[in-house]
Design an enzyme around this catalytic site. Structure first.
Site, mmCIF file in Angstrom:
data_model
loop_
_atom_site.group_PDB
_atom_site.id
_atom_site.type_symbol
_atom_site.label_atom_id
_atom_site.label_comp_id
_atom_site.label_asym_id
_atom_site.label_seq_id
_atom_site.Cartn_x
_atom_site.Cartn_y
_atom_site.Cartn_z
ATOM 1 C CG HIS A 36 -2.502 4.905 -1.080
ATOM 2 N ND1 HIS A 36 -2.706 5.969 -1.313
ATOM 3 C CD2 HIS A 36 -2.820 4.211 -1.210
ATOM 4 C CE1 HIS A 36 -4.091 5.536 -2.621
ATOM 5 N NE2 HIS A 36 -4.114 4.773 -2.542
ATOM 6 C CB CYS B 149 -0.959 0.609 1.035
ATOM 7 S SG CYS B 149 -2.161 -1.397 2.067
ATOM 8 C CB CYS C 253 -6.211 -1.852 -3.493
ATOM 9 S SG CYS C 253 -6.251 -0.346 -3.216
ATOM 10 N NE ARG D 149 -9.949 1.363 -4.403
ATOM 11 C CZ ARG D 149 -9.282 1.578 -6.363
ATOM 12 N NH1 ARG D 149 -9.619 2.699 -6.542
ATOM 13 N NH2 ARG D 149 -8.100 1.111 -6.260
#
Lengths: 268, 104, 208
Positions: A181, A177, A229, A225
């Site tokens: 992010h 992630c 991802c 979502r």
């Protein structure tokens, strides 16, 4: 036809109206204008309307409604419930997010087997009414502060695991992630990426999903979502409602604690 | 048995804002199934909105529009709060769905 | 001989990553791996094995360990090994076709559970980088590549550096965000040559 006809399912290509020599800045402005036009009416509201009807509708083998479902604030209390999820539930002795908690209620109250919901696909079958219910429930927390302080030991544990998983790289592209992010001010193609490791970014992320996603013309829940991802990270498939999804949700929601719920949101 | 449309119609300063979400698979007819054979086309062809029996808005959709179409449009002349707005969609298989809402 | 990724499956929850470099191994939190194992399944070509980090991934997943003296020693060792493992093009020709290179820079296809085996992967370059001036839909995760060849020239060193960087960006910066194009067979040799041309060919739009 003089009125504005916006069929959100038809892709509007901004690039068709922007000359090729235009700088990215002007394209970003045009995209913002397009987004503002859409914000004038969030299609998610209509999913909320559907969800509100489904909440009181008897369904499943036991032909019962979800009106006794406890989302953390007591049986049947929907207002404000989403703002304090994920959280620990004593009856299941685990930390649950909205969708895994709904599965618990659907099984116990309505007799709908959790395994069948897990096996289903997003937007279809058993998941379709569930997604409308998610829109309704999160809409009942709109404008409220995110309240996920993680006081219970199991909640604390999930936050810690979620944080480690956030940074855990894997798959043939070495993505985690954090690859996208964990830094301010980045974007992938033309999509701005919130920094989910900081409060402001986490609140922007957690506070705006679930959302109606214009590019797909569909309402996406947080589970969906997260699933997409992981697909784009070239990772294997995260099972619906599994601990990895709850841990990441817990990490983000806790980081976003105190921010505002803008759900259901509207996304590109 | 087609799923109900969700319609929201609100009047403000003489303008009626209409949002409608239709539930429809909108299959283009181009996709192939697991067996390699094309999945038959199945999509909404027309959307007709009426007030007092008169069409105030008419749209032709078709296979380019994706699943669960969402329409947002505005009406101005001759349409007011309290009027009944009736929307009908018809698809290429001859199925249709009509739903009504009061303009608020 | 290209390095193949070696995964070690967890035994009773603890993931130990063996190394031949003489640096002590790194352990991923067993509680974390337990969650990963119970939560993922294989889908399409995305095998469940992908949840197990290799040594480079493990190192870059743990900032605290990376910043420690041990972590830094490991970083240098892995970086050196990565550079040594890179092979030059099999025929000695580094440059392909920039037009093909731009097409594959635009493509983000491949390796997800919705992709098929045997279909050509893309380089996904525009996801993170500015490449040509005309393409405004580009990311900002990596540095701009506009004028790449014009600014650096075509010396042997630049050609080799660029080739290496495309093959395995981590050979120069072990925790680089850029995927390892050769190491994981993301791009074929010909595709990498086409990307080389996109960056270095004087006729490429990158260098106008």
């Amino acid at each position: 036809m003089k009125s504005h006809l916006i069929a959100a399912a038809v892709a509007l290509t901004v690039s068709a109206s922007v000359p090729m020599y235009a700088v990215a800045q002007s394209a970003a402005e045009q995209l913002q204008e397009y987004r503002d036009m859409l914000a004038d009416g969030n299609p998610a509201e209509l999913y909320e309307m559907e969800g509100e009807e489904l909440w009181v509708k008897p369904m499943g083998p036991k032909s019962a409604s979800l009106e006794q479902c406890d989302l953390g604030l007591g049986a049947g209390v929907v207002q404000g419930a989403a703002a304090q999820l994920p959280r620990y539930f004593a009856d299941t002795d685990k930390v649950q997010d909205l969708e895994s908690r709904l599965m618990t209620c659907m099984e116990n109250i309505q007799g709908i087997a959790q395994a069948d919901v897990v096996k289903a696909s997003f937007g279809k079958g058993l998941r379709q009414p569930m997604e409308a219910i998610v829109a309704y429930v999160v809409g009942q927390s709109k404008g409220m502060p995110i309240q996920v302080p993680a006081t219970h030991p199991k909640e604390k544990e999930m936050v810690a695991i979620g944080e480690k998983i956030f940074f855990l790289q894997g798959g043939p592209m070495d993505f985690s992630c954090a690859s996208c992010h964990a830094v301010d001010g980045q974007r992938i193609r033309m999509q701005d990426l919130p920094n989910l490791t900081e409060h402001e970014g986490a609140a922007a992320g957690w506070g705006n999903w679930p959302a109606y996603r214009v590019s797909n013309g569909t309402f996406w829940t947080m589970q969906r979502r997260l699933n997409d991802c992981y697909r784009q990270q070239r990772m294997p498939f995260p099972v619906f409602g599994s601990d990895v999804t709850v841990a990441l949700s817990m990490y983000m929601a806790n980081k976003a604690n105190g921010g505002e719920m803008n759900t259901p949101g509207l996304k590109r | 048995m087609a799923s109900p449309m969700r319609i929201r119609a609100t009047e403000k300063d003489g303008e009626v804002d209409v949002k409608v979400l239709m539930r429809h698979i909108m299959e283009t007819g181009q996709r192939k199934g697991g067996d390699g054979k094309p999945i038959p086309a199945w999509y909404i062809e027309t959307v007709d909105a009426q007030v007092g029996g008169i069409t105030v808005f008419l749209a032709q959709l078709g296979p380019a529009v994706s699943k669960d179409p969402f329409l947002h449009f505005k009406l101005n002349k001759g349409v007011n709060k309290g009027d009944e707005l009736t929307i009908t969609w018809k698809d290429n298989k001859g199925e249709s769905r009509t739903d009504t809402t009061e303009i608020k | 001989m290209k390095n193949k990724m070696t995964y070690l499956s967890t035994l009773a929850g603890a993931a130990l990553l063996a190394t031949s470099m003489g640096v002590s191994s790194q352990t991923i939190d067993p509680a974390v791996m337990a969650v990963m194992e119970s939560s993922f399944r294989t889908q399409g070509i995305a095998d469940k094995d992908r949840i197990y980090p290799d040594e480079v991934q493990a190192l870059c997943s743990d900032r605290a360990f990376f910043n420690s003296p041990e972590g830094q020693k490991k970083a240098i060792a892995l970086q050196t090994a990565a550079l040594e493992a890179i092979e030059p093009p099999s025929d000695g020709v580094y440059m392909g076709d920039w037009k093909a290179g731009d097409k594959l820079a635009q493509s983000g296809r491949g390796l997800t559970w919705r992709d098929n085996v045997g279909s050509a992967n893309g380089g996904s370059c525009y996801n993170c980088h500015q490449v040509t001036e005309a393409e405004i839909s580009h990311g900002t995760i990596g540095p701009s590549l506009l004028g790449y060849g014009k600014l650096r020239g075509n010396s042997k060193e630049i050609i080799e550096y660029t080739w290496n960087r495309i093959n395995n960006s981590k050979a120069y910066n072990i925790c680089s965000n850029m995927p390892r194009m050769a190491h994981f067979d993301i791009l074929t040799e010909q595709q990498m040559k086409d990307v080389m041309a996109l960056l270095l060919d004087p006729a490429s739009p990158v260098n106008q």
